[in-house]
Enzyme design. Structure first.
Site: not given
Length: 433
Positions: A233, A249
């Site tokens: 990420e 997410k």
């Protein structure tokens, strides 16, 4: 100030391994590797910064202002980390949970020696004061045989900071907050740890990176403390007047069966709970970026796109903004910190509830590692999927978490945590075999 050299390499992967082994002689090391993952917004394939000329190390008190001063004074490349607990500088919050790792809240250094990989070319920057060492260094790097060292055969006994039944109780407590309307979503994390344990940091990193091949891998050494990260990420990047955030997410496992793997991707894309998690954080990121953005410039470039990694499929969104050229880069980070994907919404309420329910001070976990360029550009990852190590205390730790929403099932959340923890556990347990 710096002398620049261009070095062509026939085998960039072999040279990377040699360079990382050579770097271990220094107390200050930051290695960032994209693993040639094909993603947008990537400037370098890999970067190495070593050997501090100057540095800043501090707790959270006034930390961002100190970083702003340091970055403005050096006007040079600086590399380092921001821990999650810098939230206490941004908001009137505190961190009182157990801390077995004891990282400083913020650390950056100005490296004497820098290596930037792009394709088969390495651009090397040496401070003028050490540029007479370049030829000797290059010879030493090329002489290193990139074979693996033996791992230290300590038996790694991994313990849980929160046991399964306690985890369920805490998730139900968080769900009660959600149903009361205190929050919509919060990221709840748990620590796995080992005491009186020695590991070989570089070999542990190489094994973890080899399993995961993520786009934001990190090897960080700060004296006796290490971050060995297989992060997928990006937290935040600034290039020119453009700022980019890419929150993750939504997660599902991989399958060796191609048809089943495609089915898992499709199910993730259509999963109402996972999409709502992602969209809530996108809204939070848009709000955070708007604090420093030129009015009307915040846009969602990608919403809930599925990206595939070696261990998992992730749902990722890309949010962009434009800033004025005189906007201070540290202010952009401070106004968005900590990252929405690791906190929740509303952010401050979520952070308070997280602190009350979690058992471990997050420290560098769910913080960020990255760099500032001389022009004020920057790029930072999110420290997840990471093994953290305090060599002096012989303490090894990794944490995993997940977003809790009104639709969360405690058992499924627990199982998702175990999927995320799989690579770290495998690497550590393999050492004692």
């Amino acid at each position: 100030m710096r002398t620049t050299y261009i070095h062509k390499v026939e085998d960039s992967e072999a040279f990377k391994h040699q360079l990382l082994m050579w770097s271990q002689q220094f107390d200050d090391v930051v290695w960032l590797d994209s693993n040639n993952y094909q993603q947008n917004h990537s400037k370098y394939d890999a970067v190495l910064a070593v050997d501090a000329f100057t540095s800043i190390q501090t707790d959270f008190h006034n930390a961002f202002e100190q970083l702003k001063d340091y970055q403005s004074i050096t006007k040079d490349w600086i590399f380092g980390y921001l821990t999650y607990d810098l939230k206490n500088d941004v908001e009137p919050l505190r961190s009182h949970n157990h801390d077995g790792l004891e990282f400083s809240d913020l650390y950056f250094f100005q490296p004497k020696k820098l290596f930037f990989f792009k394709g088969n070319q390495v651009e090397i920057h040496y401070f003028k004061m050490v540029d007479d060492e370049f030829e000797t260094d290059l010879k030493a790097i090329k002489l290193i045989h990139p074979s693996t060292h033996q791992l230290i055969n300590d038996s790694v006994k991994i313990k849980l900071r929160i046991h399964k039944e306690d985890y369920f109780e805490k998730i139900n407590n968080m769900l009660a907050h959600i149903h009361r309307g205190d929050i919509y979503e919060a990221n709840f994390c748990q620590e796995f740890y080992a005491e009186n344990t020695q590991i070989n940091p570089l070999e542990t990193y190489n094994k973890l990176n080899g399993i995961s091949n993520p786009p934001f891998a990190t090897f960080l050494k700060c004296n006796d403390k290490y971050v060995l990260s297989a992060s997928p990420e990006r937290y935040l990047k600034k290039e020119g007047n453009t700022v980019i955030s890419q929150p993750i997410k939504g997660t599902t496992k991989r399958s060796l069966d191609m048809a089943e793997d495609e089915q898992l991707k499709t199910e993730l894309l259509k999963n109402e709970k996972e999409r709502s998690e992602n969209i809530m954080i996108v809204d939070l990121v848009r709000n955070d970026l708007s604090k420093t953005a030129i009015k009307g410039s915040v846009e969602v470039e990608e919403l809930c796109k599925i990206y595939t990694f070696d261990q998992v499929h992730h749902m990722i969104s890309t949010v962009k903004s434009k800033v004025e050229s005189n906007t201070n880069p540290v202010d952009i980070i401070k106004s968005t910190f900590p990252m929405g994907s690791m906190t929740g919404a509303p952010k401050i309420s979520a952070m308070k509830i997280i602190e009350a329910l979690e058992e471990t001070k997050r420290g560098i976990y769910s913080g960020a590692v990255g760099y500032f360029s001389p022009s004020g550009d920057f790029d930072f990852n999110v420290v997840i999927r990471s093994i953290l190590y305090n060599e002096t205390k012989k303490y090894v730790s990794y944490s995993v978490g997940g977003a809790i929403t009104a639709k969360s099932d405690p058992l499924k959340e627990y199982e998702e945590c175990l999927v995320k923890a799989k690579a770290m556990r495998q690497v550590l347990e393999d050492q004692s075999k």
